[in-house]
Design a protein around this motif. Sequence first.
Motif, PDB file in Angstrom:
ATOM      1  N   ASN A 376     -32.084  -2.796 -39.199  1.00 12.81           N
ATOM      2  CA  ASN A 376     -31.892  -1.346 -39.150  1.00 12.81           C
ATOM      3  C   ASN A 376     -30.440  -0.964 -39.418  1.00 12.81           C
ATOM      4  OD1 ASN A 376     -34.567  -0.676 -38.588  1.00 12.81           O
ATOM      5  ND2 ASN A 376     -34.289  -0.911 -36.379  1.00 12.81           N
ATOM      6  N   ARG A 380     -29.110   1.685 -42.035  1.00 15.15           N
ATOM      7  CA  ARG A 380     -28.331   2.852 -41.598  1.00 15.15           C
ATOM      8  C   ARG A 380     -26.986   2.938 -42.286  1.00 15.15           C
ATOM      9  NH1 ARG A 380     -30.853   1.864 -36.032  1.00 15.15           N
ATOM     10  NH2 ARG A 380     -32.653   3.247 -36.185  1.00 15.15           N
ATOM     11  N   TYR A 414     -32.725   7.429 -39.692  1.00 13.02           N
ATOM     12  CA  TYR A 414     -31.283   7.559 -39.971  1.00 13.02           C
ATOM     13  C   TYR A 414     -30.804   6.480 -40.942  1.00 13.02           C
ATOM     14  CZ  TYR A 414     -32.451   9.362 -35.372  1.00 13.02           C
ATOM     15  OH  TYR A 414     -33.110   9.931 -34.329  1.00 13.02           O
ATOM     16  N   GLY A 415     -31.742   5.688 -41.479  1.00  9.02           N
ATOM     17  CA  GLY A 415     -31.400   4.670 -42.471  1.00  9.02           C
ATOM     18  C   GLY A 415     -31.998   5.093 -43.792  1.00  9.02           C
TER      19      GLY A 415
ATOM     20  N   ARG B 380     -21.599   9.628 -37.608  1.00  9.42           N
ATOM     21  CA  ARG B 380     -22.715   8.754 -37.992  1.00  9.42           C
ATOM     22  C   ARG B 380     -22.487   7.310 -37.564  1.00  9.42           C
ATOM     23  NH1 ARG B 380     -23.147  12.256 -43.070  1.00  9.42           N
ATOM     24  NH2 ARG B 380     -24.729  13.733 -42.376  1.00  9.42           N
ATOM     25  N   VAL B 384     -25.096   5.123 -35.416  1.00  9.10           N
ATOM     26  CA  VAL B 384     -25.574   3.766 -35.732  1.00  9.10           C
ATOM     27  C   VAL B 384     -25.388   2.837 -34.532  1.00  9.10           C
ATOM     28  CG1 VAL B 384     -25.275   1.754 -37.228  1.00  9.10           C
ATOM     29  CG2 VAL B 384     -25.152   4.050 -38.213  1.00  9.10           C
ATOM     30  N   TYR B 414     -28.124  12.546 -38.305  1.00  6.85           N
ATOM     31  CA  TYR B 414     -28.002  11.080 -38.261  1.00  6.85           C
ATOM     32  C   TYR B 414     -26.706  10.643 -37.582  1.00  6.85           C
ATOM     33  CZ  TYR B 414     -30.752  12.636 -42.252  1.00  6.85           C
ATOM     34  OH  TYR B 414     -31.587  13.345 -43.076  1.00  6.85           O
TER      35      TYR B 414
END
Lengths: 546, 546
Positions: A376, A380, A414-415, B380, B384, B414
């Motif tokens: 992931n 992202r 969000y990726g 962001r 992550v 995000y």
Amino acid sequence: MVTRMTQLKVAFAQIDCLVGDIPGNVDKVIEAAETAKTKYNADLVIFPELTLTGYPPEDLLLRASLQVRVEKALERILYTVKDIALVIGFPWREQGKLFNCAAFIDGGEIKAKYRKKCLPNYQVFDEKRYFEPGSDTVVLPWRGFNLGVSICEDVWEEEPIAATAAAGADFIVNINASPYDIAKLQQRRTLVQSRAVTNSVPILYVNMIGGQDELIFDGGSFAVNRHGRVCFSAPQFEEGIFLLELNDVIHGEGQETAEPAPTMAVEASIYKALVTGVRDYVNKNRFKSVVIGLSGGIDSAVTLAVAVDAIGADRVRAVMMPFRYTSQMSLEDAEAEAKALGVQYEVVPIEPIYDQFMGALNPLFAGLDRDTTEENIQARIRGVILMGISNKTGALVLTTGNKSEMAVGYATLYGDMAGGYDVLKDVFKTMVFRLAWYRNTLSPVIPERVITRPPSAELAPDQKDEDSLPPYEILDEILSLYVEHDVSADGIVAKGFDKETVYRVVRLVDINEYKRRQAPIGARITMRGFGRDRRYPITSGWKLGE
Amino acid sequence: MVTRMTQLKVAFAQIDCLVGDIPGNVDKVIEAAETAKTKYNADLVIFPELTLTGYPPEDLLLRASLQVRVEKALERILYTVKDIALVIGFPWREQGKLFNCAAFIDGGEIKAKYRKKCLPNYQVFDEKRYFEPGSDTVVLPWRGFNLGVSICEDVWEEEPIAATAAAGADFIVNINASPYDIAKLQQRRTLVQSRAVTNSVPILYVNMIGGQDELIFDGGSFAVNRHGRVCFSAPQFEEGIFLLELNDVIHGEGQETAEPAPTMAVEASIYKALVTGVRDYVNKNRFKSVVIGLSGGIDSAVTLAVAVDAIGADRVRAVMMPFRYTSQMSLEDAEAEAKALGVQYEVVPIEPIYDQFMGALNPLFAGLDRDTTEENIQARIRGVILMGISNKTGALVLTTGNKSEMAVGYATLYGDMAGGYDVLKDVFKTMVFRLAWYRNTLSPVIPERVITRPPSAELAPDQKDEDSLPPYEILDEILSLYVEHDVSADGIVAKGFDKETVYRVVRLVDINEYKRRQAPIGARITMRGFGRDRRYPITSGWKLGE
């Protein structure tokens, strides 16, 4: 009188109305009316449902100034268009109630106002949130005929057409904002044919065109005579004014008149719908360009082709973001696609960023096994890079997740899910392959091995999609039954699928509602898309099974 | 008979039904019925609307096996609960139509089934998507009284209560799934009082409790006698069985009987609603823990306090992710909050990751000015990291965006918007301050300077929110008028606000629909939250103004 009657011409204004832009839509109405008159010498021009607001206006219908805006719009039309009759649609408030209306306008006067009787409140429709149902039938004399009016859903139930025919209509204008799905065109025709025959009345069906968020209006307006013969049809996916000789419909027999336009092959139809969706989302929201993360896989390849076909190569930018698991084949294929389609292409390796993330996270991850977390993070990082380009240049990020992935959550929030519009959101993976073959028949832009190699997210060494998912042929069948046809897990097993596989897939669909809730919108092309169409709670104790 | 009548006891089962978990909800019903009988010696136990499915079940109502599941559930209740009467709610399909039903059950038999007449299809409600309206009044004799039944919305319109009273009801049980908002408790009481007086009939109002995605059910069940006197009230935000002496209601006068529980101060009420929302989202979705990015600012501070109050400090983890613009004060305050609340606390600097991102992006950004892109990249990176922790540990990421930010898009998709549940989503910034003060009156956990310093996102040197936004006192008033009260931009200007400011704010609200569409859900606490409540198109040509 008979001579006059035989010469009447009806223009179908299959136009793209921008939701909320009432003055802009009035401009379109006036322009279409003038074209219909001056270019085609039409006597009547008919417009789609809710012409003035576009469809669906959603909660804009609740804004206090709606009525004032609609009144001003109508005034301008009445004042400007005097030498052709019109049927147009708009919301109308009277005595505290809002109606979905159609007006018949002639000589600069509203001759009659029809209030939609049947309000769809299922699938993607929420009309009962806004409108009250009408109860009156409208039939009025016009040039020696009795003209009846109805709106969209009215033709899907029995009463309105029956009542309008019983009131003496020689033909009925049915104005529509009927969204596309794979089977819809045939469904509309079959239905309208049956209504026409049952009530022995010709029906003129005019439909909207253009993409509006997740809905695609495909046009495909048509007319059916009293014998159920489709004796006129406008093209799908093409904005324009299309002319009907009313005589052909009213006096036509079951066998005569021109052939209707042939229906398209399903791949061509879906592809055009996707192109329409991208084009209108990008243009109506005034994005100058789009950016796409190319992986060398088939989803991003098809997405890129659709984008280029929608808005032109000069407005499309592709970025390849390789990592240690990215194969040489992927690098080559991504570049080949970009070149074949003529788009700007850049390569941004993500390895150094990944290493920094892992350096920061390793102390927190001490003692915990490697899992999908690391995969992931790769996805992202790519999302952050694409969004950085988007923020800096104003380009819209198009995402590439297909319906199979959206269903089972085989995507990273969000990726690869980061972006404004998901081109393949309602397209199962098996159909993505078919679309790739189809697109290559127009011109070869997708390298063949992109289509033939086994799909892989390339987020781990030698990863294949089928390591974690059933083969797509099986997966998509199960998903179609569960998501699109509401068959239960046990019902799917009863059709001969492996129980363990079915239960795993259905469970994945159920638990991934939270991801879909934050997913970008995308064009709906099936009878059940993920979006307005399918409204499940995130928090749910529903047990799969029966 | 009179002696017997004066002793009747009604138990209000103000319970939390998990949406979709029909067997689990049956367990709750049986347990509550047994408690009502054995512990309180009650004669009748009344449950909330759609007891068996929870509320709102959304498209689970369309699943084919719904009816079978409900039938099994009812069978189990009829078989198990014999020594106390019940009123419970469930969906029921008959002759192809689905109804929102309430059954009166006595001695293991369904004595009567009532079908909800008024189906709300506005705000957060979509009942016309699923249900057909009922038409019959239900009044039946029970222990010397005539008992009437109605469901939720039925009491908000005139006909159902009037018809039930006219049919001779001595009292009416109204079962509810009425979601909380700031003004709702008083609204419900005033309304029910008025219906009771008008029809001279006592009304027993039982409400659901618990959080379900964005909706918070606050309980606060109550009873009103024929004189409009609230003569019984159960607490808000507390699950339980609460006992009413029916005689008090039926024979009570305008002035007698115990005082109802006092209503809470608005801050306490909102705070409890937020705690309920977090607790139930986390527990019902079986997250073991949550993780929150602490910034040293007030939003994350209040979010952290709510989380700890909802699920306990041992299930909450806080991460501070400083960058070059993070002040020493923020570092100190974040640590102080974490310590005061006793949660696990870590610091993960993001500088090295940021530098790698910029190194990768600089070639693509050549010649372009620095702008919010760089700020978004910081946000962001934090997203992550939090999602990495979430993926690795199974912790839910709670986000911290308030309603003012969600309205104008002052948040990074995000980035700080990455997470599963946004605690303050429906809380304006000015109310966040009031909640911080309120929470500190219970125990001082938020450092005072977090509340008193000027708000800053700390994404650029010496940045203050008020550099890009109007002061929050002004912003929130404009937003409340526009979003919650549907006043147009010109209407807001007419109330004395600066035109340029109003237009800028309203425009920001309009153009940020795309961000909100991908935002995490969060508890709705006002009469107009961003979510099911406010359904605007992303693509829209609506011009602000009138």
